[in-house]
Design an enzyme around this catalytic site. Structure first.
Site, PDB file in Angstrom:
ATOM      1  N   GLU A 130     -11.638  10.440  23.593  1.00 47.83           N
ATOM      2  CA  GLU A 130     -12.080  11.416  22.603  1.00 47.83           C
ATOM      3  C   GLU A 130     -11.471  11.115  21.234  1.00 47.83           C
ATOM      4  O   GLU A 130     -12.137  11.258  20.200  1.00 47.83           O
ATOM      5  CB  GLU A 130     -11.705  12.826  23.058  1.00 47.83           C
ATOM      6  CG  GLU A 130     -12.504  13.289  24.267  1.00 47.83           C
ATOM      7  CD  GLU A 130     -12.093  14.656  24.757  1.00 47.83           C
ATOM      8  OE1 GLU A 130     -12.893  15.298  25.464  1.00 47.83           O
ATOM      9  OE2 GLU A 130     -10.963  15.106  24.452  1.00 47.83           O
ATOM     10  N   ASP A 139     -13.640  15.530  20.638  1.00 48.80           N
ATOM     11  CA  ASP A 139     -14.188  16.419  21.662  1.00 48.80           C
ATOM     12  C   ASP A 139     -15.440  17.118  21.144  1.00 48.80           C
ATOM     13  O   ASP A 139     -16.456  17.211  21.840  1.00 48.80           O
ATOM     14  CB  ASP A 139     -13.128  17.445  22.072  1.00 48.80           C
ATOM     15  CG  ASP A 139     -13.663  18.468  23.060  1.00 48.80           C
ATOM     16  OD1 ASP A 139     -13.868  18.108  24.235  1.00 48.80           O
ATOM     17  OD2 ASP A 139     -13.886  19.630  22.655  1.00 48.80           O
TER      18      ASP A 139
END
Length: 237
Positions: free
Chosen positions: A129, A56
């Site tokens: 992610e 992320d």
């Protein structure tokens, strides 16, 4: 797909990624959702949540870096809006779908059923992610950048041409993904004559105010409150 089967497909996955792992265990881990381990407690391995956390941050940096470079005259507020769209759950789902790697996901049976009903798209976004985080750990920032831009630069270029984002929709998407909660908007202050009203609105998660905004109508004040909340969230370590 079964856990052991995934090992025999690493070559096919790497071919689709355009990246070969030095540590194949990172690649395997990126595809393991915690729901799968909950149903297979005999497996001595980790799920992908820590990789997702790292990925992320890597994604936010890569997108911010690219937008900063290609849009030299765009103010910070618009850049933040564009970045929020490019790193959103729906965007990450789109990235993962472009790679066509769904068949390799290791998720629990319950989650598979929900996915078949059109739910749990957040798992797909989180897996992207995690995959980006795994590439970063394995090869470093330059390799992660080459992978991301090689596959998704066209999508980013499309994003860079978009108008200002729907801040309320982006905030709700974020809070549902992160806290499984919907933000609530409350009027904190209302003043001025009827023809020239002014509103201050706060946006809350439970009892916590995460942003405030003001405007000549409630809709404008809510939009600014949502923008304030998202910008604060992005700036918080």
């Amino acid at each position: 797909m079964k856990f052991q089967e995934l090992f025999s497909h690493t070559g096919a996955i790497e071919e689709r990624l355009g990246y070969s792992f030095s540590d194949s265990k990172l690649l395997i881990r990126a595809f393991i959702h915690r729901s799968f381990l909950n149903e297979h407690k005999e497996l001595a391995c980790q799920d992908n949540e820590r990789l997702e956390f790292l990925g992320d941050s890597v994604l936010n940096f890569l997108v911010a870096e690219y937008l900063f470079r290609i849009l030299p005259d765009v103010p910070e507020g618009k850049l933040s809006s564009l970045r929020a769209h490019a790193v959103s759950s729906s965007a990450c789902t789109r990235y993962f779908e472009k790679l066509k790697l769904h068949e390799f996901m290791l998720i629990g049976r319950g989650e598979e059923i929900q996915a078949g009903k059109g739910g749990r798209s957040s798992i797909v976004a989180d897996m992207f992610e995690a995959l980006l985080g795994a590439i970063y750990l394995d090869g470093g920032l330059d390799k992660a950048r080459a992978f991301f831009m090689g596959h998704f630069q066209t999508i980013l270029d499309e994003t860079s041409q978009m108008p200002d984002q729907n801040w309320k929709a982006l905030l709700q998407e974020y809070t549902q993904k992160t806290w499984q909660k919907i933000p609530l908007y409350k009027v904190l202050e209302e003043s001025g004559p009827d023809h020239e009203r002014s509103f201050i609105i706060g946006v809350y998660i439970d009892q916590d105010c995460i942003g405030q905004g003001s405007g000549s109508n409630k809709k404008e004040a809510e939009r600014k409150a949502a923008q304030s909340a998202l910008e604060h969230i992005r700036e918080t370590p």
